[in-house]
Design a protein around this motif. Structure first.
Motif, PDB file in Angstrom:
ATOM      1  N   CYS A 538       0.851  -1.197   0.000  1.00  0.00           N
ATOM      2  CA  CYS A 538       0.000   0.000   0.000  1.00  0.00           C
ATOM      3  C   CYS A 538       0.886   1.246   0.000  1.00  0.00           C
ATOM      4  N   GLY A 539       0.502   2.224  -0.814  1.00  0.00           N
ATOM      5  CA  GLY A 539       1.281   3.444  -0.918  1.00  0.00           C
ATOM      6  C   GLY A 539       1.160   4.346   0.289  1.00  0.00           C
ATOM      7  N   ASN A 540       0.128   4.160   1.120  1.00  0.00           N
ATOM      8  CA  ASN A 540      -0.030   4.988   2.314  1.00  0.00           C
ATOM      9  C   ASN A 540      -0.072   4.088   3.547  1.00  0.00           C
ATOM     10  N   THR A 541      -1.254   3.628   3.945  1.00  0.00           N
ATOM     11  CA  THR A 541      -1.389   2.810   5.146  1.00  0.00           C
ATOM     12  C   THR A 541      -2.131   1.518   4.830  1.00  0.00           C
ATOM     13  N   GLY A 542      -1.974   0.533   5.712  1.00  0.00           N
ATOM     14  CA  GLY A 542      -2.721  -0.700   5.540  1.00  0.00           C
ATOM     15  C   GLY A 542      -4.164  -0.548   5.975  1.00  0.00           C
ATOM     16  N   ILE A 543      -4.360  -0.036   7.227  1.00  0.00           N
ATOM     17  CA  ILE A 543      -5.702   0.179   7.783  1.00  0.00           C
ATOM     18  C   ILE A 543      -5.758   1.574   8.370  1.00  0.00           C
ATOM     19  N   ASP A 544      -6.784   2.332   8.005  1.00  0.00           N
ATOM     20  CA  ASP A 544      -7.084   3.635   8.615  1.00  0.00           C
ATOM     21  C   ASP A 544      -8.345   3.502   9.453  1.00  0.00           C
ATOM     22  N   LEU A 545      -8.300   4.045  10.679  1.00  0.00           N
ATOM     23  CA  LEU A 545      -9.477   4.066  11.545  1.00  0.00           C
ATOM     24  C   LEU A 545      -9.619   5.483  12.086  1.00  0.00           C
ATOM     25  N   ILE A 546     -10.682   6.203  11.661  1.00  0.00           N
ATOM     26  CA  ILE A 546     -10.816   7.627  11.969  1.00  0.00           C
ATOM     27  C   ILE A 546     -12.221   7.899  12.504  1.00  0.00           C
ATOM     28  N   SER A 547     -12.273   8.685  13.596  1.00  0.00           N
ATOM     29  CA  SER A 547     -13.543   9.161  14.161  1.00  0.00           C
ATOM     30  C   SER A 547     -14.543   8.023  14.348  1.00  0.00           C
ATOM     31  N   SER A 548     -14.107   6.921  14.903  1.00  0.00           N
ATOM     32  CA  SER A 548     -14.956   5.746  15.053  1.00  0.00           C
ATOM     33  C   SER A 548     -14.902   5.253  16.486  1.00  0.00           C
ATOM     34  N   SER A 549     -15.814   4.311  16.831  1.00  0.00           N
ATOM     35  CA  SER A 549     -15.843   3.782  18.194  1.00  0.00           C
ATOM     36  C   SER A 549     -16.232   2.312  18.184  1.00  0.00           C
ATOM     37  N   SER A 550     -15.732   1.607  19.201  1.00  0.00           N
ATOM     38  CA  SER A 550     -16.083   0.198  19.405  1.00  0.00           C
ATOM     39  C   SER A 550     -15.751  -0.640  18.175  1.00  0.00           C
ATOM     40  N   ILE A 551     -14.480  -0.578  17.775  1.00  0.00           N
ATOM     41  CA  ILE A 551     -13.997  -1.329  16.619  1.00  0.00           C
ATOM     42  C   ILE A 551     -12.955  -2.337  17.089  1.00  0.00           C
ATOM     43  N   ILE A 552     -13.074  -3.565  16.611  1.00  0.00           N
ATOM     44  CA  ILE A 552     -12.063  -4.592  16.861  1.00  0.00           C
ATOM     45  C   ILE A 552     -11.203  -4.733  15.604  1.00  0.00           C
ATOM     46  N   VAL A 553      -9.901  -4.532  15.763  1.00  0.00           N
ATOM     47  CA  VAL A 553      -8.948  -4.709  14.659  1.00  0.00           C
ATOM     48  C   VAL A 553      -8.006  -5.818  15.095  1.00  0.00           C
ATOM     49  N   SER A 554      -8.157  -7.015  14.528  1.00  0.00           N
ATOM     50  CA  SER A 554      -7.393  -8.145  15.042  1.00  0.00           C
ATOM     51  C   SER A 554      -7.044  -9.146  13.946  1.00  0.00           C
ATOM     52  N   HIS A 555      -5.943  -9.839  14.158  1.00  0.00           N
ATOM     53  CA  HIS A 555      -5.518 -10.965  13.321  1.00  0.00           C
ATOM     54  C   HIS A 555      -5.353 -10.577  11.850  1.00  0.00           C
ATOM     55  N   ASN A 556      -4.986  -9.345  11.606  1.00  0.00           N
ATOM     56  CA  ASN A 556      -4.695  -8.922  10.244  1.00  0.00           C
ATOM     57  C   ASN A 556      -3.202  -9.049   9.961  1.00  0.00           C
ATOM     58  N   GLN A 557      -2.861  -9.306   8.718  1.00  0.00           N
ATOM     59  CA  GLN A 557      -1.465  -9.347   8.290  1.00  0.00           C
ATOM     60  C   GLN A 557      -1.238  -8.224   7.298  1.00  0.00           C
ATOM     61  N   ILE A 558      -0.346  -7.280   7.666  1.00  0.00           N
ATOM     62  CA  ILE A 558      -0.107  -6.095   6.853  1.00  0.00           C
ATOM     63  C   ILE A 558       1.371  -6.050   6.493  1.00  0.00           C
ATOM     64  N   ASP A 559       1.653  -6.021   5.200  1.00  0.00           N
ATOM     65  CA  ASP A 559       3.031  -6.057   4.720  1.00  0.00           C
ATOM     66  C   ASP A 559       3.305  -4.893   3.774  1.00  0.00           C
ATOM     67  N   ASN A 560       4.437  -4.265   3.970  1.00  0.00           N
ATOM     68  CA  ASN A 560       5.003  -3.356   2.982  1.00  0.00           C
ATOM     69  C   ASN A 560       4.091  -2.160   2.671  1.00  0.00           C
ATOM     70  N   THR A 561       3.882  -1.324   3.684  1.00  0.00           N
ATOM     71  CA  THR A 561       3.191  -0.054   3.461  1.00  0.00           C
ATOM     72  C   THR A 561       4.192   1.086   3.646  1.00  0.00           C
ATOM     73  N   ILE A 562       3.968   2.180   2.902  1.00  0.00           N
ATOM     74  CA  ILE A 562       4.904   3.316   2.965  1.00  0.00           C
ATOM     75  C   ILE A 562       4.848   3.982   4.331  1.00  0.00           C
ATOM     76  N   HIS A 563       3.631   4.147   4.864  1.00  0.00           N
ATOM     77  CA  HIS A 563       3.491   4.799   6.174  1.00  0.00           C
ATOM     78  C   HIS A 563       3.069   3.745   7.202  1.00  0.00           C
ATOM     79  N   ALA A 564       2.189   4.074   8.090  1.00  0.00           N
ATOM     80  CA  ALA A 564       1.857   3.176   9.195  1.00  0.00           C
ATOM     81  C   ALA A 564       1.117   1.935   8.698  1.00  0.00           C
ATOM     82  N   GLY A 565       1.338   0.828   9.381  1.00  0.00           N
ATOM     83  CA  GLY A 565       0.535  -0.347   9.086  1.00  0.00           C
ATOM     84  C   GLY A 565      -0.917  -0.099   9.460  1.00  0.00           C
ATOM     85  N   ILE A 566      -1.126   0.444  10.688  1.00  0.00           N
ATOM     86  CA  ILE A 566      -2.477   0.814  11.139  1.00  0.00           C
ATOM     87  C   ILE A 566      -2.416   2.254  11.635  1.00  0.00           C
TER      88      ILE A 566
END
Length: 628
Positions: A538-566
């Motif tokens: 990914c040229g930016n991030t793997g996962i973006d989470l913005i202005s949200s609530s009660s989210i489960i982010v689990s068991h993901n595999q993120i490889d080779n992003t330019i900026h943050a994985g999450i």
């Protein structure tokens, strides 16, 4: 065993084709019966079969058929044909006043398949051998032993005979038109209800319809002739190539087939036509009609098949207030809509080809049925559009080169399954204000976007494959109670973008890769889950989470992003657990986030730190890089 020589006669006859290959008729015959042969354990070629023709009353069975005295006394008008109008070789082996034994050569009886034969009889104009210069005698050897001419059970068997004979009569002369086929007309023609057009027809003046069917149980064949009009499209008095029924005269059991219709307001129109035994429009070719090619209104139990409709100003096929309609194997081109249905139910649209229409298929206030195995190409707006409709399967269609491939608005209980989409200029699937939608196993390639759901609830997207998207592959906006499961996305600007919704899950994506910006993005989501996804490149991030609530982010595999994985910004009450982050700039970047936890994640080959958290965040984490 003794071999005999029998001399067969091939009769070269003038044949009027009045349908597809399954419904051709021989001219000048009054009657025919259909018979089925059933193939056995081997394929038979040029196989002789004995038929016994009885000129008395009885019940037909096996190779014995009863036709009363409706054939000539010498049986010379008996003919057997295949369903494609081929007249078969035959020889009368024995005849008497009451019966004849006729040997018929069947070209092929394939193993374990059915073969349809037609027995024709009742033709006083059948030429004798000497009167017909085209007859040729052909000498052929075969063994006429009775055991080889009856019923070898392992080679073939006899199926049923058609219970009632089809009456074949009444060729309508073009000079007799216009006509109304009503009860009086039928009585004047001996009660016969099957009619054939005898030649081309052309009109230049004002006329409602040259053929107006106003009685039940009528079969009209155009014999592949043409009815031409000269509609100017003026006023409300439309001109119709062939019409059946009206609000004042409802009908049942109508068949219209094998006719070319051009330059009318409506090519063929059926109004208030119903009946338990079914109705049919088939083998019709229409062109240059100012309103519709084929029109059905307030009707039911119809098969519309094997028609070709070109260049209707409005719709190729228009159906209103009708039910139990089968539309199959038609070619519908260059019209407003290839097929338009309004206020109709139990619709099955299968194996049609639609090209160069404004909309390929358009349903408005319809329910129950399927749109399957159609090819839709070069629609100016939509390949398929449903509005205010419910309970449809849209499956295995191929849609290309339209603005939107498949659009639903205010629909429910729709399954979109195994469709192929390519080269649409916006989204292949666009769904607005709908519920209970399932999109599964669709393959989408090219175009701005893949799948967009706007204000949709109770939806499932599963096992779809999307590639080469210029913008967003999967987009949900203001949606709720939706599951995005096991979808693959390759080469897109953004993978999955979810905004302004609740109860959204993105699970089990096997491939989200070659993404210009972000693999999965949640913005303003309440209660959701992002788990077991594989995201890379990914040229930016793997996962973006913005202005949200009660989210489960689990068991993901993120490889080779330019900026943050999450990347997390302005989030509350969320968990980030057991994710694998490899070859990313920062593993998890936390901004303005509270009441959340980070635990059990694995970090490999990072450029900076596993976790970065700003001073405004309050997050429990087992790994933290303090802010600088």
């Amino acid at each position: 065993m003794v071999n005999f020589r029998i001399y067969y006669v091939i009769i070269f006859m003038i044949i009027f084709l009045i349908g597809d290959s399954s419904s051709a008729y021989l001219s000048d015959y009054h009657y025919r019966k259909e018979h089925i042969l059933i193939g056995g354990n081997e394929t038979l070629t040029d196989y002789p079969i004995l038929f016994i023709i009885h000129r008395v009353t009885g019940e037909s069975d096996n190779n014995e058929v009863y036709i009363e005295t409706k054939c000539l006394p010498d049986y010379s008008d008996i003919r057997f044909t295949l369903s494609d109008d081929t007249v078969l070789q035959q020889a009368i082996r024995y005849s008497s006043e009451d019966k004849a034994e006729i040997v018929v050569i069947i070209p092929s009886i394939p193993r374990d398949e059915f073969v349809s034969l037609y027995l024709y009889y009742g033709n006083n104009n059948t030429p004798t051998f000497s009167e017909n210069p085209d007859n040729q005698m052909i000498e052929q050897d075969f063994d006429p032993d009775a055991s080889t001419l009856k019923f070898p059970s392992d080679a073939y068997s006899h199926g049923p005979w058609e219970e009632n004979e089809n009456v074949l009569s009444n060729i309508i002369s073009p000079d007799s038109l216009p006509i109304a086929i009503d009860d009086t007309f039928i009585a004047e023609h001996g009660g016969i209800r099957t009619y054939f057009l005898g030649g081309d027809v052309s009109y230049s003046g004002d006329i409602f319809s040259p053929i107006n069917i106003l009685s039940d149980d009528v079969i009209f064949s155009g014999n592949n002739y043409t009815i031409s009009g000269n509609s100017k499209g003026k006023g409300s008095n439309w001109q119709i190539g062939i019409n059946a029924g009206s609000p004042e005269k409802p009908l049942k059991n109508i068949t219209v087939k094998d006719l070319s219709i051009t330059n009318w307001d409506i090519g063929a129109s059926m109004q208030n036509v119903n009946g338990d035994f079914g109705n049919e429009i088939s083998g019709i070719t229409t062109s240059n009609n100012r309103q519709y090619g084929l029109c059905l209104e307030n009707s039911s139990n119809f098969v519309i098949s094997d028609n070709q409709v070109n260049d209707s100003l409005k719709n190729s096929v228009q159906i209103l207030n009708s039910g139990n309609i089968r539309i199959k194997n038609n070619r519908l081109n260059s019209s407003g809509s290839g097929v338009f249905l309004g206020n109709s139910t139990d619709i099955h649209l299968i194996e049609n080809e639609l090209n160069n229409n404004e909309n390929g298929i358009l349903f408005d206030h319809c329910s129950k049925g399927q749109i399957s195995n159609n090819t839709i190409n070069k629609s100016e707006i939509n390949g398929v559009r449903l509005i205010y409709s419910q309970d449809f399967l849209i499956s295995r269609n191929t849609i290309s080169k339209s603005i939107v491939g498949l659009e639903l608005e205010s629909c429910s209980d729709i399954t979109i399954d195994k469709n192929q989409g390519s080269h649409v200029s916006q989204d292949f699937i666009w769904i607005d204000k709908s519920e209970k939608i399932v999109a599964s196993e669709n393959h989408i390639s090219g175009g701005d976007g893949g799948i967009s759901f706007i204000t949709v609830k109770d939806s499932t997207l599963i096992n779809n494959y999307l590639e080469n998207m210029k913008k967003i592959a999967i987009c949900l906006n203001e949606c709720s109670f939706s599951v995005i499961d096991s979808n693959s996305i390759v080469n897109a600007e953004n993978g999955i973008v979810i905004s302004k919704g609740k109860e959204i899950q993105v699970l089990n994506s096997p491939r989200i890769e070659q993404i210009v910006n972000t693999g999965i993005s949640y913005n303003s989501i309440e209660n959701g889950q992002i788990s077991f996804n594989k995201i890379k490149n990914c040229g930016n991030t793997g996962i973006d989470l913005i202005s949200s609530s009660s989210i489960i982010v689990s068991h993901n595999q993120i490889d080779n992003t330019i900026h943050a994985g999450i990347y997390v910004d302005s989030v509350t009450n969320s968990q980030f657990e057991k994710n694998l982050l490899n070859k990313v700039s920062t593993g998890i970047n936390i901004m303005k986030t509270s009441s959340s936890t980070i635990a059990g994640n694995k970090f490999m080959n990072l450029v900076y730190a596993p976790v970065y958290m700003d001073e405004q965040s309050q997050v429990e984490s087992d790994v933290i890089l303090p802010p600088e």
